[in-house]
Enzyme design. Structure first.
Site, short mmCIF file in Angstrom:
data_model
loop_
_atom_site.label_atom_id
_atom_site.label_comp_id
_atom_site.label_asym_id
_atom_site.label_seq_id
_atom_site.Cartn_x
_atom_site.Cartn_y
_atom_site.Cartn_z
CB CYS A 94 -0.91 -0.02 1.39
SG CYS A 94 -2.14 -1.57 0.92
CG HIS A 96 -2.75 3.61 2.49
ND1 HIS A 96 -3.56 2.68 1.13
CD2 HIS A 96 -2.77 1.85 3.42
CE1 HIS A 96 -3.84 1.46 1.27
NE2 HIS A 96 -3.64 0.82 2.77
CG ASN A 117 -6.64 -1.03 1.37
OD1 ASN A 117 -5.82 -0.50 0.34
ND2 ASN A 117 -5.83 -1.37 2.28
O1 UT7 Z 1 -2.73 -1.28 4.33
C1 UT7 Z 1 -3.41 -1.92 5.39
C2 UT7 Z 1 -4.75 -2.72 5.33
N1 UT7 Z 1 -5.02 -3.74 6.85
C3 UT7 Z 1 -6.09 -2.25 7.20
O2 UT7 Z 1 -5.76 -1.06 6.76
C4 UT7 Z 1 -5.89 -2.79 8.94
C5 UT7 Z 1 -5.83 -2.02 9.90
N2 UT7 Z 1 -7.17 -2.71 10.85
C6 UT7 Z 1 -8.71 -2.24 10.71
O3 UT7 Z 1 -9.07 -1.92 9.49
C7 UT7 Z 1 -9.36 -3.11 12.28
O4 UT7 Z 1 -8.51 -3.50 12.67
C8 UT7 Z 1 -10.74 -3.85 11.23
C9 UT7 Z 1 -11.19 -2.94 10.62
C10 UT7 Z 1 -9.86 -4.71 10.30
C11 UT7 Z 1 -10.87 -4.66 12.66
O5 UT7 Z 1 -12.08 -3.22 13.82
P1 UT7 Z 1 -11.06 -3.72 14.84
O6 UT7 Z 1 -12.30 -2.88 15.53
O7 UT7 Z 1 -10.29 -3.83 15.55
O8 UT7 Z 1 -12.17 -5.10 15.30
P2 UT7 Z 1 -11.66 -6.76 16.10
O9 UT7 Z 1 -10.16 -7.13 15.05
O10 UT7 Z 1 -11.04 -5.68 17.39
O11 UT7 Z 1 -12.33 -7.24 16.15
C12 UT7 Z 1 -14.05 -7.17 16.56
C13 UT7 Z 1 -15.13 -8.03 17.04
C14 UT7 Z 1 -14.59 -9.57 16.55
O12 UT7 Z 1 -15.77 -10.11 17.66
P3 UT7 Z 1 -15.56 -10.56 18.96
O13 UT7 Z 1 -14.00 -10.91 19.22
O14 UT7 Z 1 -15.43 -9.23 19.89
O15 UT7 Z 1 -16.81 -10.69 19.61
C15 UT7 Z 1 -14.35 -9.36 15.23
O16 UT7 Z 1 -14.57 -11.57 15.09
O17 UT7 Z 1 -15.40 -7.41 15.50
C16 UT7 Z 1 -15.28 -8.96 15.34
N3 UT7 Z 1 -15.65 -9.20 13.17
C17 UT7 Z 1 -16.14 -8.97 12.56
N4 UT7 Z 1 -17.93 -8.50 12.93
C18 UT7 Z 1 -18.78 -8.68 12.17
C19 UT7 Z 1 -14.13 -8.84 12.56
N5 UT7 Z 1 -14.70 -8.63 11.49
C20 UT7 Z 1 -15.73 -8.16 11.17
C21 UT7 Z 1 -16.66 -8.27 10.25
N6 UT7 Z 1 -17.87 -8.03 10.30
N7 UT7 Z 1 -16.46 -7.95 9.13
#
Ligand code: UT7
Length: 356
Positions: A135, A278, A308
């Site tokens: 990225c 980005h 993204n």
């Molecule tokens: O170019 C770089 C590419 N990568 C990135 O930019 C990634 C950067 N990170 C992020 O943008 C965020 O970390 C995410 C959007 C990927 C995730 O957001 P978060 O607020 O960090 O969520 P999390 O991983 O802490 O997950 C919270 C909850 C979890 O459930 P539990 O364990 O609390 O029950 C996940 O299983 O949300 C759940 N979850 C979802 N629920 C519905 C994770 N993905 C999803 C989803 N839909 N798509």
């Protein structure tokens, strides 16, 4: 390539009768272009495949939809369309460019897709090669292309950021599949007198020690070459991502590198017209702007429409904001790319192309 270099070196003196090639140490950003696939996949569409919801994706990322290339489209066709539009907007003939740098991590051909793009565009005098920095690829490529121009070795370059990560996303992994989309963006740049320089400063960083949190890794499948001899059969695993680690990396490093860049260039945050980051997550954009003291209405975002698109996000967003008249000629843009590697970079840019 060498014959084109001689030709353009001669034409450098076209700038003015008393300016010659050794004075052309600046870089002008002259034209932009973009291309995205036709197929739009909304959050609701995705929720038919994985357990997610429009509400979760919008709240956590700002994304509402993404574009996905179908079988009639390719990384090369998107990159060529974006590049052609950038040339058109710069008012250049394809035969006048010396270099095509294609930032991509998802080429159609692992040997490189830039030469195919060169052929499609009809830029017969340009040397064309790929640059892989995930990225951060577009910013790394822009800075790299600028070095060829600053040394006087070349005069005009086309920098394209394009990715088709839909090929490599695990569409059953809701933690990552909701983030990514396909697209391409391009910027045409040329050498100019130093006082008109549009690349006012840059910083680039890599940290491979932290790279495991975002990968598109080779699968080393052992296969027999001859009796008693084996080799590794090629292939790639889908994107692997520790979202929280990448998030923490981004909100720490992006404001830090931009603060360093503003200090390097003696630039006040208040004098920045646009923050062009980005496009990974709206929360990352908002956190970076807040830490830098840059007003929310200066933060460019098209995450809602495209998600993204990896190396494409910055030129895609730039082109959109130039086309709709938000970015005006002469305005100052603070830009930062970040992602796998880990890699991150920043550049302070001045737009000098046509505006709507
Ligand atoms: O170019 C770089 C590419 N990568 C990135 O930019 C990634 C950067 N990170 C992020 O943008 C965020 O970390 C995410 C959007 C990927 C995730 O957001 P978060 O607020 O960090 O969520 P999390 O991983 O802490 O997950 C919270 C909850 C979890 O459930 P539990 O364990 O609390 O029950 C996940 O299983 O949300 C759940 N979850 C979802 N629920 C519905 C994770 N993905 C999803 C989803 N839909 N798509």
């Amino acid at each position: 390539f060498f014959s084109s270099r001689r030709r353009h070196t001669r034409s450098l003196c076209d700038w003015s009768s008393d300016v010659c090639s050794s004075d052309l140490k600046g870089i002008r950003l002259c034209g932009s272009g973009a291309a995205v696939p036709r197929l739009r996949v909304s959050n609701d569409d995705l929720s038919a495949r994985v357990e997610t919801s429009d509400e979760w994706i919008r709240t956590r990322t700002g994304i509402a939809a993404r574009r996905v290339a179908d079988e009639t489209e390719s990384l090369t066709s998107l990159a060529a369309a974006a590049g052609q539009q950038a040339l058109q907007n710069a008012g250049w003939d394809a035969s006048s460019i010396d270099l095509i740098l294609l930032a991509t991590s998802s080429p159609d051909d692992l040997f490189g897709s830039a030469p195919k793009v060169q052929a499609l565009i009809g830029a017969g005098s340009a040397v064309a090669f790929d640059l892989t920095a995930a990225c951060s690829g577009f910013l790394f490529s822009l800075v790299t292309a600028a070095q060829y121009l600053r040394t006087g070795a070349m005069t005009r370059a086309l920098v394209i950021g394009a990715d088709q990560l839909s090929r490599w996303v695990d569409w059953d992994d809701r933690r990552s599949c909701v983030l990514f989309g396909d697209g391409a963006g391009a910027v045409a740049i040329e050498a100019c007198p130093a006082e008109n320089d549009g690349l006012l400063g840059f910083r680039l960083n890599s940290d491979g020690a932290r790279g495991d949190c975002l990968t598109l890794a080779q699968t080393s499948e052992r296969a027999e070459l001859l009796p008693g001899m084996s080799h590794q059969r090629g292939g790639y695993a889908p994107i692997g991502m520790n979202g929280q680690e990448v998030y923490k990396f981004a909100v720490r490093e992006v404001p830090a590198i931009l603060k360093q860049l503003l200090a390097d260039t003696n630039t006040e945050a208040a004098s920045i017209d646009w923050l062009l980051l980005h496009q990974a997550n709206q929360r990352i954009l908002d956190a970076a702007a807040e830490r830098l003291g840059i007003a929310a209405d200066k933060v460019l975002s098209n995450l809602a429409n495209y998600g993204n698109t990896s190396a494409a996000t910055i030129p895609l967003m730039l082109h959109e904001a130039v086309s709709d008249g938000r970015i005006q000629s002469g305005q100052l843009i603070a830009s930062s790319g970040f992602g796998a590697g880990l890699s991150w970079g920043a550049a302070l840019l001045r737009w000098d192309g046509p505006t709507s």
